[in-house]
Design a protein around this motif. Structure first.
Motif, PDB file in Angstrom:
ATOM      1  N   UNK A 246      17.806 -23.278   0.672  1.00 34.48           N
ATOM      2  CA  UNK A 246      17.610 -24.257  -0.400  1.00 34.48           C
ATOM      3  C   UNK A 246      16.142 -24.646  -0.502  1.00 34.48           C
ATOM      4  N   UNK A 247      15.685 -24.870  -1.727  1.00 32.00           N
ATOM      5  CA  UNK A 247      14.320 -25.338  -1.975  1.00 32.00           C
ATOM      6  C   UNK A 247      14.370 -26.426  -3.039  1.00 32.00           C
ATOM      7  N   UNK A 248      13.655 -27.513  -2.799  1.00 38.61           N
ATOM      8  CA  UNK A 248      13.573 -28.611  -3.756  1.00 38.61           C
ATOM      9  C   UNK A 248      12.223 -28.508  -4.462  1.00 38.61           C
ATOM     10  N   UNK A 249      12.258 -28.294  -5.767  1.00 35.97           N
ATOM     11  CA  UNK A 249      11.024 -28.171  -6.544  1.00 35.97           C
ATOM     12  C   UNK A 249      10.848 -29.410  -7.408  1.00 35.97           C
ATOM     13  N   UNK A 250       9.704 -30.053  -7.263  1.00 34.53           N
ATOM     14  CA  UNK A 250       9.385 -31.235  -8.053  1.00 34.53           C
ATOM     15  C   UNK A 250       8.168 -30.936  -8.917  1.00 34.53           C
ATOM     16  N   UNK A 251       8.140 -31.532 -10.101  1.00 31.77           N
ATOM     17  CA  UNK A 251       7.047 -31.327 -11.043  1.00 31.77           C
ATOM     18  C   UNK A 251       6.305 -32.648 -11.232  1.00 31.77           C
ATOM     19  N   UNK A 252       5.075 -32.672 -10.743  1.00 35.48           N
ATOM     20  CA  UNK A 252       4.247 -33.871 -10.805  1.00 35.48           C
ATOM     21  C   UNK A 252       3.419 -33.844 -12.082  1.00 35.48           C
ATOM     22  N   UNK A 253       3.425 -34.926 -12.863  1.00 37.86           N
ATOM     23  CA  UNK A 253       2.568 -34.960 -14.060  1.00 37.86           C
ATOM     24  C   UNK A 253       1.112 -34.709 -13.679  1.00 37.86           C
ATOM     25  N   UNK A 259       2.155 -38.643 -17.915  1.00 38.12           N
ATOM     26  CA  UNK A 259       2.744 -39.810 -17.252  1.00 38.12           C
ATOM     27  C   UNK A 259       3.185 -40.842 -18.278  1.00 38.12           C
ATOM     28  N   UNK A 260       2.314 -41.155 -19.202  1.00 36.50           N
ATOM     29  CA  UNK A 260       2.613 -42.173 -20.208  1.00 36.50           C
ATOM     30  C   UNK A 260       3.804 -41.773 -21.066  1.00 36.50           C
ATOM     31  N   UNK A 261       3.858 -40.500 -21.467  1.00 38.48           N
ATOM     32  CA  UNK A 261       4.957 -40.048 -22.314  1.00 38.48           C
ATOM     33  C   UNK A 261       6.294 -40.120 -21.580  1.00 38.48           C
TER      34      UNK A 261
END
Length: 267
Positions: A246-253, A259-261
């Protein structure tokens, strides 16, 4: 998930193949495993049968994936050491609950969980937002992240820096193929690498894009261009094949506008 490892080869040739793939000499492996190069040579040629402990020790120092460690044990005549528990099993209730809380807590930013074949195990609402306009044919299970991203009818037409992002994903798959030696994974790689580029005018650069601290995925969404950088996490010292893959992929602005949107979407 099947691999190229076969138990009828014997454990010696399999260990030698992993050692050569990792570019480690017999002497270096012997030093790491507190053994001798003579003993390593005897194991690889079949003149000596390694103990179960030795197989696991060599596999650890060669960074052999958990699934293939079981195959090495079988080839040496031992029972598998690592269980392969279905993700839906009650034994993994705490794992599933923890993963769900983790990716939901990451909202409104996108996050998902993948297995070894890049099939989506779980996803939050941030990911679902990015799947707007993806046809139902690509959303049928098993949902595959590589197909969703690179297929010309998937997300690819909306990715502004498609050449660069596609190159990043293909290189990532190549590293996984080298690590796992998986024929199904290689078949998936060949499939998605053959997809035509959806943006014929994309030269890998976007002159309007600001400088970033890491390669972003720049994707159009409802008339805006959102930018994300990706981070992948795995579990430390897994004792189960399913958990290990398993791999957890996160997408950081990647910029203030993204971020604002996204924060405005949930306010």
């Amino acid at each position: 998930m099947t691999t190229t490892t076969a138990t009828d080869e014997g454990v010696g040739p399999l260990l030698r193949a992993w050692r050569e793939q990792r570019r480690v000499s017999q002497l270096e492996l012997a030093l790491r495993a507190d053994s001798s190069s003579r003993h390593i040579s005897f194991i690889e040629t079949g003149r000596s049968r390694p103990s179960e402990e030795m197989v696991l020790r060599l596999a650890e120092h060669l960074e052999v994936p958990v699934r293939e460690r079981n195959a090495l044990l079988l080839a040496a005549g031992y029972a598998p050491h690592y269980a392969e528990t279905p993700l839906a099993a009650p034994e993994l209730d705490a794992l599933r609950d923890g993963i769900e809380r983790l990716i939901q807590g990451y909202e409104p930013y996108p996050a998902l969980v993948l297995d070894a074949m890049y099939n989506v195990v779980a996803a939050n609402r941030g990911i679902l937002m990015l799947l707007d306009d993806v046809p139902e044919s690509l959303l049928a299970p098993p949902l595959n992240a590589m197909r969703l991203t690179l297929h010309p009818e998937g997300m690819a037409p909306r990715i502004r820096n498609l050449r660069a992002w596609r190159g990043h994903l293909l290189e990532q798959m190549e590293r996984q193929i080298a690590l796992r030696r998986s024929e199904p994974l290689r078949a998936l790689y060949e499939e998605v690498a053959a997809y035509p580029l959806a943006r014929e005018d994309d030269d890998g650069e976007d002159l309007e894009a600001p400088a970033y601290f890491a390669l972003p995925m720049r994707i159009e969404h409802e008339g805006r261009v959102l930018s994300f950088v990706s981070s992948i996490s795995t579990f430390n010292t897994p004792m189960d094949v399913t958990v290990a893959e398993l791999a957890i992929e996160t997408f950081l602005p990647a910029d203030p506008a993204t971020v604002k949107y996204l924060q405005g979407c949930v306010s």
